[in-house]
Motif scaffolding. Structure first.
Motif, short mmCIF file in Angstrom:
data_model
loop_
_atom_site.label_atom_id
_atom_site.label_comp_id
_atom_site.label_asym_id
_atom_site.label_seq_id
_atom_site.Cartn_x
_atom_site.Cartn_y
_atom_site.Cartn_z
N PRO A 15 0.85 -1.19 0.00
CA PRO A 15 0.00 0.00 0.00
C PRO A 15 0.88 1.24 0.00
O PRO A 15 2.01 1.23 0.48
N ASP A 16 0.38 2.29 -0.53
CA ASP A 16 1.11 3.54 -0.56
C ASP A 16 1.38 4.01 0.87
O ASP A 16 0.48 4.00 1.71
N ARG A 17 2.64 4.40 1.12
CA ARG A 17 3.02 4.87 2.45
C ARG A 17 3.22 6.36 2.42
O ARG A 17 3.57 6.94 1.39
N ALA A 18 3.14 6.95 3.62
CA ALA A 18 3.39 8.39 3.72
C ALA A 18 4.88 8.60 3.61
O ALA A 18 5.70 7.78 4.04
N PRO A 19 5.30 9.70 3.02
CA PRO A 19 6.74 9.94 2.89
C PRO A 19 7.40 10.11 4.26
O PRO A 19 6.81 10.63 5.20
N VAL A 20 8.63 9.60 4.38
CA VAL A 20 9.39 9.69 5.63
C VAL A 20 9.93 11.11 5.75
O VAL A 20 10.56 11.63 4.82
N PRO A 21 9.69 11.75 6.89
CA PRO A 21 10.22 13.12 7.02
C PRO A 21 11.74 13.08 7.13
O PRO A 21 12.32 12.13 7.64
N PRO A 22 12.41 14.10 6.65
CA PRO A 22 13.87 14.11 6.74
C PRO A 22 14.32 14.22 8.19
O PRO A 22 13.61 14.74 9.04
N ALA A 23 15.52 13.67 8.47
CA ALA A 23 16.08 13.71 9.82
C ALA A 23 16.34 15.15 10.21
O ALA A 23 16.72 15.96 9.36
N PRO A 24 16.11 15.48 11.46
CA PRO A 24 16.35 16.87 11.87
C PRO A 24 17.84 17.20 11.78
O PRO A 24 18.70 16.36 12.04
N VAL A 25 18.14 18.38 11.42
CA VAL A 25 19.52 18.84 11.30
C VAL A 25 19.95 19.35 12.66
O VAL A 25 19.33 20.25 13.23
N LEU A 26 20.96 18.72 13.22
CA LEU A 26 21.46 19.11 14.53
C LEU A 26 22.52 20.18 14.37
O LEU A 26 23.31 20.15 13.41
N PRO A 27 22.60 21.08 15.33
CA PRO A 27 23.66 22.10 15.24
C PRO A 27 25.03 21.44 15.46
O PRO A 27 25.14 20.40 16.12
#
Length: 172
Positions: A15-27
């Motif tokens: 089944p179609d999945r929701a796109p994976v959000p990108p990993a947060p950018v850490l300082p």
């Protein structure tokens, strides 16, 4: 099939999945600024070797004041008390007492190995104090295992000889 090349998708249908959000950018981690190396003052460099020398001088002063030849001031060597055998350290306090009073012949007669140790320590302290005064590296006293074994063999031979009749000159 009809002779035409057909591509068939063999993967199972998901089944179609929701796109994976990108990993947060850490300082970026904070890196402390390099601390400038400030040379220690001469007094600070001389503190440890001077305190070491003062401690040894105090111990020699005590042994020089309280005579080990008089009974009751110091404990008897346990090996000598139990077996009657002189260990390599037997006579060391009498040697230190004579050495503190400047009697090198008596000090050598009480324990020649200890006197060699006193001079070795004095040489090490001179080197340590000179390097600390000039700001050089602290001397390291490291020996390879074969040299430690050689020192142990010399101590054992010294112990054996001073307990035999012909080596009585080495006994305290």
């Amino acid at each position: 099939m009809t002779g035409e090349n057909q591509l068939v998708d063999a993967s199972p249908r998901t089944p179609d999945r929701a796109p994976v959000p990108p990993a947060p950018v850490l300082p970026a981690p904070l890196v402390p600024a390099p601390v400038p190396v400030v040379p220690a003052s001469r007094v600070r460099r001389l503190a440890v070797p001077a305190l070491t020398l003062a401690s040894v001088a105090a111990a020699f002063a005590y042994v020089g004041t309280v005579d080990p030849n008089e009974p009751g001031h110091y404990p008897v060597c346990p090996l000598f008390r139990l077996t009657g055998i002189l260990c390599p350290g037997c006579g060391g306090l009498r040697s230190a007492h004579a050495f503190a009073h400047g009697d090198l012949v008596t000090a050598l007669g009480a324990n020649a190995m200890a006197v060699i140790g006193y001079f070795g320590f004095a040489a090490f302290m001179i080197l340590w104090l000179a390097r600390a005064y000039r700001g050089g590296p602290t001397p390291r006293f490291t020996l390879k295992p074969r040299y430690w074994w050689a020192v142990a063999v010399v101590a054992l031979v010294f112990c054996l000889i001073r307990n035999l009749p012909f080596g009585s000159a080495l006994a305290p």
